[in-house]
Design a protein around this motif. Structure first.
Motif, PDB file in Angstrom:
ATOM      1  N   SER A 361       6.044  -2.860   0.318  1.00 38.40           N
ATOM      2  CA  SER A 361       5.965  -3.168   1.740  1.00 38.40           C
ATOM      3  C   SER A 361       5.684  -4.647   2.033  1.00 38.40           C
ATOM      4  O   SER A 361       6.380  -5.251   2.854  1.00 38.40           O
ATOM      5  CB  SER A 361       4.902  -2.277   2.394  1.00 38.40           C
ATOM      6  OG  SER A 361       4.877  -2.458   3.779  1.00 38.40           O
ATOM      7  N   PRO A 362       4.694  -5.284   1.396  1.00 34.32           N
ATOM      8  CA  PRO A 362       4.467  -6.708   1.676  1.00 34.32           C
ATOM      9  C   PRO A 362       5.664  -7.583   1.315  1.00 34.32           C
ATOM     10  O   PRO A 362       5.863  -8.644   1.925  1.00 34.32           O
ATOM     11  CB  PRO A 362       3.247  -7.039   0.803  1.00 34.32           C
ATOM     12  CG  PRO A 362       2.571  -5.749   0.555  1.00 34.32           C
ATOM     13  CD  PRO A 362       3.663  -4.740   0.497  1.00 34.32           C
ATOM     14  N   MET A 363       6.461  -7.183   0.335  1.00 37.69           N
ATOM     15  CA  MET A 363       7.615  -7.989  -0.068  1.00 37.69           C
ATOM     16  C   MET A 363       8.756  -7.877   0.943  1.00 37.69           C
ATOM     17  O   MET A 363       9.479  -8.847   1.186  1.00 37.69           O
ATOM     18  CB  MET A 363       8.114  -7.546  -1.450  1.00 37.69           C
ATOM     19  CG  MET A 363       7.079  -7.574  -2.549  1.00 37.69           C
ATOM     20  SD  MET A 363       7.762  -6.908  -4.097  1.00 37.69           S
ATOM     21  CE  MET A 363       6.278  -6.338  -4.910  1.00 37.69           C
ATOM     22  N   ASN A 368      11.829  -4.027   7.536  1.00 38.45           N
ATOM     23  CA  ASN A 368      12.392  -3.241   6.435  1.00 38.45           C
ATOM     24  C   ASN A 368      11.469  -2.095   6.029  1.00 38.45           C
ATOM     25  O   ASN A 368      11.934  -1.032   5.599  1.00 38.45           O
ATOM     26  CB  ASN A 368      12.670  -4.138   5.233  1.00 38.45           C
ATOM     27  CG  ASN A 368      13.881  -5.021   5.447  1.00 38.45           C
ATOM     28  OD1 ASN A 368      14.845  -4.619   6.095  1.00 38.45           O
ATOM     29  ND2 ASN A 368      13.844  -6.234   4.907  1.00 38.45           N
ATOM     30  N   THR A 369      10.179  -2.305   6.159  1.00 37.49           N
ATOM     31  CA  THR A 369       9.237  -1.231   5.830  1.00 37.49           C
ATOM     32  C   THR A 369       9.412  -0.051   6.773  1.00 37.49           C
ATOM     33  O   THR A 369       9.497   1.105   6.349  1.00 37.49           O
ATOM     34  CB  THR A 369       7.787  -1.747   5.889  1.00 37.49           C
ATOM     35  OG1 THR A 369       7.594  -2.765   4.896  1.00 37.49           O
ATOM     36  CG2 THR A 369       6.796  -0.620   5.646  1.00 37.49           C
ATOM     37  N   VAL A 370       9.477  -0.349   8.075  1.00 36.36           N
ATOM     38  CA  VAL A 370       9.623   0.715   9.066  1.00 36.36           C
ATOM     39  C   VAL A 370      10.976   1.412   8.926  1.00 36.36           C
ATOM     40  O   VAL A 370      11.076   2.640   8.970  1.00 36.36           O
ATOM     41  CB  VAL A 370       9.449   0.145  10.490  1.00 36.36           C
ATOM     42  CG1 VAL A 370       9.776   1.221  11.532  1.00 36.36           C
ATOM     43  CG2 VAL A 370       8.031  -0.366  10.689  1.00 36.36           C
ATOM     44  N   ASP A 397      -3.452   0.897   2.180  1.00 37.10           N
ATOM     45  CA  ASP A 397      -3.826  -0.462   2.563  1.00 37.10           C
ATOM     46  C   ASP A 397      -2.629  -1.398   2.586  1.00 37.10           C
ATOM     47  O   ASP A 397      -2.531  -2.276   3.454  1.00 37.10           O
ATOM     48  CB  ASP A 397      -4.887  -1.012   1.599  1.00 37.10           C
ATOM     49  CG  ASP A 397      -6.237  -0.341   1.811  1.00 37.10           C
ATOM     50  OD1 ASP A 397      -6.412   0.259   2.884  1.00 37.10           O
ATOM     51  OD2 ASP A 397      -7.080  -0.420   0.914  1.00 37.10           O
ATOM     52  N   CYS A 398      -1.734  -1.251   1.603  1.00 34.37           N
ATOM     53  CA  CYS A 398      -0.577  -2.150   1.508  1.00 34.37           C
ATOM     54  C   CYS A 398       0.274  -2.078   2.782  1.00 34.37           C
ATOM     55  O   CYS A 398       0.715  -3.106   3.309  1.00 34.37           O
ATOM     56  CB  CYS A 398       0.283  -1.787   0.298  1.00 34.37           C
ATOM     57  SG  CYS A 398      -0.580  -1.863  -1.280  1.00 34.37           S
ATOM     58  N   VAL A 399       0.496  -0.868   3.283  1.00 35.76           N
ATOM     59  CA  VAL A 399       1.316  -0.685   4.479  1.00 35.76           C
ATOM     60  C   VAL A 399       0.539  -1.076   5.724  1.00 35.76           C
ATOM     61  O   VAL A 399       1.083  -1.660   6.662  1.00 35.76           O
ATOM     62  CB  VAL A 399       1.801   0.772   4.572  1.00 35.76           C
ATOM     63  CG1 VAL A 399       2.669   0.978   5.799  1.00 35.76           C
ATOM     64  CG2 VAL A 399       2.556   1.146   3.315  1.00 35.76           C
ATOM     65  N   ASN A 400      -0.736  -0.764   5.719  1.00 36.22           N
ATOM     66  CA  ASN A 400      -1.572  -1.088   6.877  1.00 36.22           C
ATOM     67  C   ASN A 400      -1.556  -2.586   7.169  1.00 36.22           C
ATOM     68  O   ASN A 400      -1.538  -3.004   8.325  1.00 36.22           O
ATOM     69  CB  ASN A 400      -2.996  -0.605   6.622  1.00 36.22           C
ATOM     70  CG  ASN A 400      -3.894  -0.751   7.834  1.00 36.22           C
ATOM     71  OD1 ASN A 400      -3.430  -0.651   8.971  1.00 36.22           O
ATOM     72  ND2 ASN A 400      -5.157  -0.996   7.607  1.00 36.22           N
ATOM     73  N   ASP A 401      -1.553  -3.411   6.115  1.00 35.58           N
ATOM     74  CA  ASP A 401      -1.543  -4.861   6.299  1.00 35.58           C
ATOM     75  C   ASP A 401      -0.227  -5.353   6.885  1.00 35.58           C
ATOM     76  O   ASP A 401      -0.171  -6.453   7.442  1.00 35.58           O
ATOM     77  CB  ASP A 401      -1.797  -5.560   4.956  1.00 35.58           C
ATOM     78  CG  ASP A 401      -3.186  -5.272   4.414  1.00 35.58           C
ATOM     79  OD1 ASP A 401      -4.060  -4.900   5.221  1.00 35.58           O
ATOM     80  OD2 ASP A 401      -3.397  -5.404   3.195  1.00 35.58           O
ATOM     81  N   VAL A 402       0.839  -4.574   6.734  1.00 33.72           N
ATOM     82  CA  VAL A 402       2.168  -5.026   7.166  1.00 33.72           C
ATOM     83  C   VAL A 402       2.540  -4.480   8.536  1.00 33.72           C
ATOM     84  O   VAL A 402       2.954  -5.219   9.433  1.00 33.72           O
ATOM     85  CB  VAL A 402       3.240  -4.622   6.124  1.00 33.72           C
ATOM     86  CG1 VAL A 402       4.629  -5.041   6.589  1.00 33.72           C
ATOM     87  CG2 VAL A 402       2.927  -5.243   4.776  1.00 33.72           C
ATOM     88  N   ILE A 403       2.385  -3.171   8.754  1.00 29.11           N
ATOM     89  CA  ILE A 403       2.881  -2.575  10.004  1.00 29.11           C
ATOM     90  C   ILE A 403       1.773  -1.917  10.820  1.00 29.11           C
ATOM     91  O   ILE A 403       2.018  -1.505  11.952  1.00 29.11           O
ATOM     92  CB  ILE A 403       3.982  -1.528   9.716  1.00 29.11           C
ATOM     93  CG1 ILE A 403       3.410  -0.348   8.929  1.00 29.11           C
ATOM     94  CG2 ILE A 403       5.151  -2.144   8.981  1.00 29.11           C
ATOM     95  CD1 ILE A 403       4.378   0.811   8.772  1.00 29.11           C
ATOM     96  N   GLY A 404       0.576  -1.801  10.278  1.00 28.95           N
ATOM     97  CA  GLY A 404      -0.479  -1.104  10.999  1.00 28.95           C
ATOM     98  C   GLY A 404      -0.435   0.388  10.731  1.00 28.95           C
ATOM     99  O   GLY A 404       0.627   0.967  10.523  1.00 28.95           O
ATOM    100  N   ILE A 405      -1.602   0.993  10.792  1.00 21.42           N
ATOM    101  CA  ILE A 405      -1.707   2.398  10.408  1.00 21.42           C
ATOM    102  C   ILE A 405      -1.225   3.348  11.489  1.00 21.42           C
ATOM    103  O   ILE A 405      -0.883   4.505  11.216  1.00 21.42           O
ATOM    104  CB  ILE A 405      -3.175   2.722  10.019  1.00 21.42           C
ATOM    105  CG1 ILE A 405      -3.247   3.983   9.146  1.00 21.42           C
ATOM    106  CG2 ILE A 405      -4.022   2.869  11.273  1.00 21.42           C
ATOM    107  CD1 ILE A 405      -2.612   3.818   7.818  1.00 21.42           C
TER     108      ILE A 405
END
Length: 638
Positions: A361-363, A368-370, A397-405
């Motif tokens: 996700s951070p990459m 693209n994550t969503v 945590d990895c996804v939370n930092d990118v798109i929010g929980i």
């Protein structure tokens, strides 16, 4: 003359004892004798150790494997006992004999000791004594000596002359081509180590051809060891060679591609395990052109073990791609194969992927994550395998930092509920451990609406380990959201448990109150927790009553002295007169512990570092409960 003879007899005594014990029928006695070799050598002195002890040991190597193993270990530390490095060559003969025995662990230990002893030789002595030993092992009739020889090349090579180096490279090539698979396997296992000490020009001309030959061996046990050597060779090539596409294709990569599609799954598994190391060694350009296709091939391998191994490397492999086209490579070349693994029929593969997929996700960024990763996460959250769901939840945590929980919360909740009610208690236990972190990510409002009921339900679980973990979970939640939240949200629900018909749940209520007193403070403990504890002192079940005594002791540090005197002590005195022996015992202990705590507060007793706090409290308690008698006082005065 008689005195002189007696001194000679005394000096011979240690070696005589050794000889007798080494010939004893008891294996343990012989083993003990070997372990005392250093003591015997000290008694004999350096000269006699060289002239008598070492020859004797060399001639008597015919014992049990465990005795020979101890001997090989001892001789590796014998250099100082024979007179120092200039006499280290005396240790070569017995170790050479041990390096040829049939038992593998004895040979390995002998080679290890030979390497230690060889490193202590001067360059001149190395050529005179160690190199001939190595050559004898290489030309030995039995495969055992030739396998042992493979471990000595990297020690000898750096410190010998050029002609000798040439001979050593030729000898190593001979072992790589040996007719016995065990010898070729030993050569393959030491190829990477030997490559680190060989000059670059000979690395290309001598060792890489050896690697290519071993990687094409008809034995898969040899081929898989050659894969490890490939990584070492690639790391050693100068940067200009590694980056030179044509040269690498000619040297290493064709063989590596062949290993990635090897007929043996064990070889392919080894390639998967070493793939990221190889990627770092060859650089981004060769990774893009050659390693990405090989990585794709492994991701769709027929064997589940290979797919699982390479799945764990997805995050690291993608992280090491060239940053300029990292997203493009992941989206076009990696993600389609990852998408297939999400629905892999093997649960181990899916679990391995779930442990790392969130790291993409951070990459890839928010969009693209969503669009591409979130659907895969949701599939995994609904997977029938509990380990897959847990791995996704534990890496949010990895996804939370990118798109929010919040974007995940609605889809996440059904998976959490399903895990919380799983029939396997260990699965329920695992989700409990993740709950405080999950609560912090979701926020207090969402937690109160959706998850608080689950946490309360765990307190009523039929498995004790779940109830115990749930009480600790409550404490961590209060630390997360605060005592005011606890007063309004969970304490009233916990107090209701004190009226449950099942005594186990009433005890769970007490356990919760123990935990919450630590984080809720004096006011809440006095106002809300203490009355319920005192009420349970009249419980009809003895187990509940003695747990009341234990609870009162644990929460007393969070109560004021006046409350202890007026409410806690009378209750404990009542319990101390209980008809049940266990209740009386724990009530008495609680009274002593509280008295000791209060004594510490009143007299401000400082605890010496050498004593623990528990020891001081125990001593204080003893003084409070058992004051000194007159007889004891008199004896002290006298």
């Amino acid at each position: 003359m008689a005195a002189s003879d007696k001194s000679v007899d005394d000096s011979l005594y240690p070696i005589a004892v050794l000889i007798d014990e080494l010939k004893n029928e008891d294996v343990q006695l012989r083993l003990n004798s070997i372990k005392k070799l250093s003591t015997i050598a000290l008694a004999l002195g350096e000269e006699r150790t060289r002239s008598e002890l070492i020859p004797f040991l060399t001639e008597t190597i015919y014992d049990e494997d465990e005795v020979l193993l101890a001997l090989a270990d001892q001789l590796g530390n014998f250099t100082s006992l024979v007179g120092g490095p200039e006499y280290a060559m005396y240790l070569i003969p017995p170790l050479e004999s041990l390096a040829t025995v049939e038992e593998t662990v004895v040979r390995d230990k002998a080679v290890e000791s030979l390497r230690t002893v060889a490193a202590e030789h001067s360059a001149q002595d190395l050529e005179i004594h160690v190199v001939p030993t190595l050559q004898r092992l290489v030309s030995g009739d039995w495969f055992t000596s030739r396998t042992s020889a493979c471990g000595l090349f990297s020690v000898c090579y750096p410190r010998v002359s050029q002609p000798v180096k040439s001979e050593l490279r030729a000898n190593f090539r001979k072992l790589c081509q040996d007719e016995t698979p065990m010898v070729r396997r030993a050569a393959a296992s030491k190829l990477g180590e030997f490559a680190k000490v060989v000059e670059v020009e000979y690395l290309k001309s001598d060792l890489i051809p050896n690697f290519v030959q071993l990687a094409q061996d008809d034995q898969d046990s040899v081929r898989l060891l050659a894969v490890e050597a490939c990584v070492s060779i690639a790391q050693l090539l100068p940067q200009e060679d590694v980056e030179h596409y044509t040269q690498i294709l000619q040297l290493v990569l064709p063989t590596l591609r062949q290993c990635a599609s090897d007929s043996s799954w064990r070889v392919r598994y080894m390639v998967a395990e070493k793939f990221v190391d190889l990627q770092k060694a060859v650089g981004p350009e060769i990774t893009r052109v050659d390693l990405v296709p090989a990585f794709q091939y492994l991701l769709k391998d027929a064997e589940a073990e290979v797919r699982a191994a390479v799945a764990t490397k997805v995050k690291d492999f993608c992280a090491n791609l060239d940053k300029t086209n990292q997203v493009q490579i992941i989206m076009t070349s990696i993600l389609p194969y990852v998408r297939d693994l999400v629905s892999d029929p093997n649960p181990h593969v899916k679990s391995a992927l779930a442990s790392v997929i969130m790291g993409l996700s951070p990459m890839l960024g928010a969009y693209n994550t969503v669009e591409h990763l979130l659907p895969l996460f949701l599939i995994q959250l609904k997977d029938e395998c509990p380990e897959v769901r847990l791995n996704i939840i534990s890496n949010l945590d990895c996804v939370n930092d990118v798109i929010g929980i919040q974007q995940l919360s609605q889809s996440l909740l059904p998976a959490i509920v399903e895990l919380a009610e799983d029939s396997k208690w260990r699965v329920r236990l695992a989700i409990i451990e993740y709950m405080p972190a999950l609560a912090g990510q979701l926020g207090q409002e969402f937690f109160d609406q959706k998850l608080r009921g689950l946490c309360m339900g765990w307190l009523n679980d039929h498995v004790y380990a779940i109830r115990e973990a749930a009480t600790l979970n409550m404490k961590k939640l209060v630390e997360q959201f605060g005592a005011q939240w606890a007063e309004q949200a969970i304490i009233p629900m916990i107090l209701v448990m004190s009226r449950n018909k099942n005594y186990l749940y009433r005890m769970t209520c007490l356990f919760c109150l123990n935990m919450l007193a630590e984080v809720c403070g004096t006011d809440i403990t006095t106002k809300l927790l203490l009355p319920t504890v005192l009420l349970l002192a009249s419980d009809p079940v003895a187990n509940v009553r003695f747990n009341v005594a234990k609870t009162l002791q644990k929460i007393s540090p969070y109560l004021e002295a006046s409350i202890i005197d007026t409410q806690v002590k009378p209750t404990l005195e009542k319990l101390n007169g209980d008809t049940d022996v266990d209740v009386k015992h724990f009530a008495s202990e609680a009274m002593a512990g509280i008295a000791a705590e209060m004594a510490l507060d009143i007299f401000n007793v400082s605890v010496p570092p050498i004593m623990g706090k528990d020891s001081t409290i125990l001593a204080a308690a003893k003084l409070v409960v058992e004051p000194p008698t007159t007889a004891n006082t008199n004896s002290v005065d006298s």
